[in-house]
Design a protein around this motif. Structure first.
Motif, short mmCIF file in Angstrom:
data_model
loop_
_atom_site.label_atom_id
_atom_site.label_comp_id
_atom_site.label_asym_id
_atom_site.label_seq_id
_atom_site.Cartn_x
_atom_site.Cartn_y
_atom_site.Cartn_z
N UNK A 209 0.84 -1.20 0.00
CA UNK A 209 0.00 0.00 0.00
C UNK A 209 0.88 1.25 0.00
N UNK A 210 1.94 1.24 0.85
CA UNK A 210 2.85 2.40 0.89
C UNK A 210 3.54 2.61 -0.45
N UNK A 211 3.96 1.50 -1.09
CA UNK A 211 4.60 1.61 -2.40
C UNK A 211 3.65 2.19 -3.43
N UNK A 212 2.39 1.76 -3.38
CA UNK A 212 1.41 2.27 -4.34
C UNK A 212 1.13 3.75 -4.09
N UNK A 213 1.13 4.15 -2.83
CA UNK A 213 0.94 5.58 -2.52
C UNK A 213 2.10 6.42 -3.04
N UNK A 214 3.32 5.89 -2.89
CA UNK A 214 4.48 6.60 -3.41
C UNK A 214 4.43 6.69 -4.93
N UNK A 215 4.01 5.59 -5.56
CA UNK A 215 3.89 5.61 -7.02
C UNK A 215 2.86 6.63 -7.45
N UNK A 216 1.73 6.67 -6.76
CA UNK A 216 0.68 7.63 -7.10
C UNK A 216 1.18 9.06 -6.90
N UNK A 373 14.75 7.95 -10.96
CA UNK A 373 15.84 6.99 -10.81
C UNK A 373 15.28 5.63 -10.38
N UNK A 374 14.33 5.65 -9.47
CA UNK A 374 13.73 4.40 -9.01
C UNK A 374 12.97 3.72 -10.13
N UNK A 375 12.25 4.51 -10.92
CA UNK A 375 11.48 3.93 -12.02
C UNK A 375 12.41 3.32 -13.07
N UNK A 376 13.47 4.05 -13.41
CA UNK A 376 14.41 3.55 -14.41
C UNK A 376 15.11 2.29 -13.90
#
Length: 406
Positions: A209-216, A373-376
């Protein structure tokens, strides 16, 4: 096998249904073992009473029944796990006192020397798992010594021979009694594993859930940061041109409205989870926006990558790079180059007049770049930045991913 560090009992509302079921089976197996052992004990005591008809044997049967009931009830406290801590003192006293009474009465009752110590041994095995490891083994060893000493003491001090009316039941009692510590401790060890796995499952769900919030939050930053920067730029141009060239100012205001509308639509799409980013569109938009800001923007494009996820991430890089140029520089020149080869895809964004307020990497601090950077990195690539005087370079390389179709 590690002990449970605290007395905290697993909370039912925080566990999955399967964990409740596991505890039910674990409790059932422990209770079953105690019931079987108490049943054998009662049958031996009843056989001894039938052979001698001694009132002391009748008293032993009553006390053993009391011990059996307390044994079963005390098993519920084992849910806290090994080393979980003792319940209220009254429960422990109720568990120990009848068992000690049986132990003492068995010394003076003929034929009871071989079985009268078992209620106390069973009580010790119910208490020991709740104690810290060092004290647990001390209590178990002491309990075993007291249990084994009972028949010897009954024989030597009170002259009762070591025999009973049901010798087969006595030896079965000894066999089950010897397995009792291993059975209780291994059951609780398994229970602790299930509880630990359930806690890890809960933590994993919270992290997801935290990861999805950060992505959003990162996506929202990409959308709103880019569009708001462009809106601010075009509004400023319109304000400057209002008295000089009203038609051009009107055109910029019109574009500002369209950009605001697009930002609203993309925000809604993001919330709905259907947002897609087109790389070719973002490259063209970047050139138009940078040109409108007064920079001479050169766009050199090779073949676009075939991997959809790579295109999406590179589009986000282009958007964030464009926003950073507008926000952190007064660039008069910019260049965007995209090249794709058999090894992978390389994106390079260069601009001059970078802000002097730079960090160790040579660019102004940007949470957007950190997210990129995290996405790449997530697609197997890497994002690098460098500066040479007032020239800032952002470079991304993503290798061809194995097993990805066009």
């Amino acid at each position: 096998m590690p002990d449970a560090p605290t007395r905290e009992s697993p909370r039912p509302h925080g566990q999955a249904r399967s964990v409740h079921t596991t505890w039910t089976y674990t409790l059932g197996s422990i209770v079953f073992f105690f019931v079987v052992l108490d049943s054998i004990l009662l049958s031996v005591a009843a056989a001894n009473f039938a052979a001698a008809e001694d009132p002391r044997d009748a008293a032993l049967i009553v006390l053993i029944l009391v011990c059996a009931a307390i044994h079963v009830r005390y098993c519920w406290f084992l849910r806290v796990g090994r080393g979980g801590g003792m319940p209220r003192l009254a429960w422990t006293v109720a568990l120990i006192v009848p068992a000690v009474a049986v132990w003492l009465l068995g010394l003076v009752t003929p034929g009871a020397g071989l079985f009268a110590a078992f209620p106390l041994w069973m009580s010790v095995n119910a208490i020991a798992p709740l104690l810290p490891r060092a004290r647990r083994w001390t209590v178990l060893v002491a309990g075993a010594a007291v249990t084994l000493a009972h028949p010897l003491l009954a024989s030597s001090a009170f002259g009762h021979p070591l025999e009973a009316s049901g010798p087969s039941g006595v030896w079965l009692l000894f066999a089950y009694g010897a397995m009792l510590p291993m059975m209780v401790l291994s059951s609780l060890w398994w229970w602790e594993i299930v509880v630990t796995l359930d806690r890890h499952r809960s933590v994993a769900a919270e992290l997801a859930v935290a990861h999805e919030r950060l992505r959003f939050a990162s996506d929202l930053h990409d959308i709103q940061g880019h569009h708001l920067q462009v809106i601010a730029l075009k509004s400023e141009l319109a304000e400057r041109l209002l008295s000089i060239d009203p038609d051009a100012a009107r055109e910029h205001l019109h574009e500002t409205r369209l950009i605001a509308k697009r930002a609203l639509e993309e925000t809604r799409s993001l919330v709905a989870g259907y947002r897609e980013v087109d790389l070719a569109t973002e490259l063209e938009n970047a050139r138009e926006v940078l040109t409108a800001s007064g920079a001479d923007c050169a766009l050199e494009l090779g073949a676009l990558p075939t991997d959809i996820e790579v295109r999406r991430v590179l589009a986000l890089v282009v958007r964030e790079a464009t926003t950073n140029i507008l926000r952190h520089s007064t660039a008069s020149r910019a260049a965007i180059t995209l090249a794709t080869s058999a090894a992978g895809s390389t994106l390079e964004v260069v601009n001059n007049a970078a802000s002097p307020a730079t960090d160790a990497l040579g660019h102004a601090p940007s949470s957007g770049l950190t997210g990129l950077r995290d996405r790449v990195a997530a697609i197997g690539g890497h994002l690098d930045t460098e500066s040479d005087g007032d020239t800032f370079v952002l470079r991304v390389f993503v290798a061809v991913r194995a097993g990805v179709d066009a």
